[in-house]
Design an enzyme around this catalytic site. Structure first.
Site, short mmCIF file in Angstrom:
data_model
loop_
_atom_site.label_atom_id
_atom_site.label_comp_id
_atom_site.label_asym_id
_atom_site.label_seq_id
_atom_site.Cartn_x
_atom_site.Cartn_y
_atom_site.Cartn_z
N CYS A 92 -0.57 4.10 2.16
CA CYS A 92 -0.36 3.96 3.60
C CYS A 92 1.10 4.24 3.97
O CYS A 92 1.36 4.85 5.00
CB CYS A 92 -0.69 2.54 4.07
SG CYS A 92 -2.11 1.79 3.31
N ASP A 93 2.04 3.75 3.16
CA ASP A 93 3.44 3.72 3.61
C ASP A 93 4.38 4.62 2.81
O ASP A 93 5.51 4.85 3.24
CB ASP A 93 3.97 2.28 3.50
CG ASP A 93 3.16 1.31 4.35
OD1 ASP A 93 2.65 1.74 5.40
OD2 ASP A 93 3.01 0.15 3.95
N CYS A 112 0.82 -1.20 0.00
CA CYS A 112 0.00 0.00 0.00
C CYS A 112 0.86 1.26 0.00
O CYS A 112 1.37 1.67 1.05
CB CYS A 112 -0.92 -0.01 1.22
SG CYS A 112 -1.95 1.44 1.32
#
Ligand code: NAP
Length: 309
Positions: free
Chosen positions: A134-135, A131
């Protein structure tokens, strides 16, 4: 006993919740390990009708949940560990507790597909991720070479997003054409910070001994030549696997685990309906999942009306 239980709080589950709540069925909606579903990991959703400027995936799902709750849906956090769909009522085990229901809408979505490498498993959260949204902004990825694997819309979206942070983004794809929609593919191919590596697969990820990603080994499928690419992050975006394991042996599904439907959204079990990515291996869009959630809710409502007639 519940009248309707909905498994999943992605587009399919929450749309089913809006419709069944508005039909006064007070659905219990179970949010599994990823509340809001995969769309919460998307940065900007540009193709959901009604949002000409696009909308953040997380915000879209938060709004859908609020809409469902406004009409009486009850969202509960919990994972379905087991299901007994052999009789009436249908029985689920949710975090150790039994939940009985007259009808069930399975909208459990899909999870990320993995490459299946041992080093991938060992380095997950140590530079291997599924992701970018997300990261991607983590300090460890700033101004460093990054690798994305895949050739679909997800891979293109991740690669484009990561150009904000990485010094260069390698896009490794096993064929020489992208599967992604034309607009996404064109965006990737025009981006000077993205370097496609065609006809290639990742065969190993370094460096398990250092407990962090330092590079990947890549094999060209046409020439069999192997090479190394130095990178600090590996973003894997190679599709999805339906979250249906808990229903195996009871609900009809195809060899890949996608639930099969009969009429409309009906499964082989009376009172059990399905919607979204756990059933749809073809379209897999937010809007088609929402449409199926609506259809499942209507089918469910009619089933209950016939039972009580
Ligand atoms: P996808 O379309 O199924 O693409 C998966 C990609 O990964 C394909 O290019 C596939 O290669 C490759 N792949 C699969 N298994 C692999 C393996 N073991 N090793 C290496 N490569 C592998 O999945 P997706 O990109 O996640 O998209 C899923 C759905 O969501 C699509 O319908 C897409 O349109 C939609 N989506 C839309 C948006 C948007 O519009 N904003 C964003 C993300 C996703 P092949 O091409 O050779 O099969």
């Amino acid at each position: 006993m519940e009248k309707v239980v909905i498994i999943g709080t992605g587009c399919a589950g929450l749309t089913a919740a809006v419709y069944t709540a508005r039909a006064n069925l007070a659905p219990l909606v179970l949010a599994g390990p990823m509340p809001g579903g995969l769309l919460t990991t998307t940065s900007i959703v540009e193709n959901y009708p009604g949002f000409p400027e696009g909308i953040d995936g997380y915000e879209l799902m938060t709004r859908m949940q609020k809409q469902a709750e406004r009409f009486g849906a009850r969202v509960k956090y919990g994972t379905v560990e087991a299901a007994d769909l052999s009789g009436t009522p249908l029985v689920l085990t949710v975090d150790g507790e039994k939940v009985e229901t007259q009808t069930l809408i399975i909208a459990s979505g899909a999870g990320h597909r993995h490459l299946g490498l041992e080093s991938e498993h060992k380095l997950e959260t140590r530079g291997v991720t599924y992701c970018a949204t997300c990261d991607g902004a983590l300090p460890m990825f700033r101004n460093q070479p990054l690798v994305v694997v895949g050739g679909g819309d997800s891979a293109c979206e991740e690669a484009t997003y990561l150009t904000r942070f990485g010094s260069i983004v390698y896009l490794i794809h096993r064929r020489d054409t992208l599967r992604a929609s034309k607009i996404m593919a064109d965006r990737v191919l025009a981006n000077p910070k993205i370097k496609p590596i065609w006809d290639s697969v990742v065969t190993d990820i370094h460096d398990v001994a250092q407990n962090k990603v330092t590079g990947v080994r890549v094999k060209n499928l046409k020439t069999n030549a192997e090479s190394e690419i130095a990178c600090v992050g590996l973003f894997i975006a190679i599709g999805h696997v339906p979250n249906t394991q808990v229903f195996k042996g009871q609900v009809d599904m195809d060899d890949n685990g996608y639930v099969r439907t009969r009429r409309g959204t009906e499964t082989n079990i009376p009172g059990v309906f399905v919607a979204g990515d756990c059933h749809d291996s073809v379209y897999r869009q937010a809007i088609t999942a929402a449409g199926e959630g609506c259809a499942a809710a209507i089918d469910c409502e009619r089933h209950l009306a016939a039972l009580n007639a």
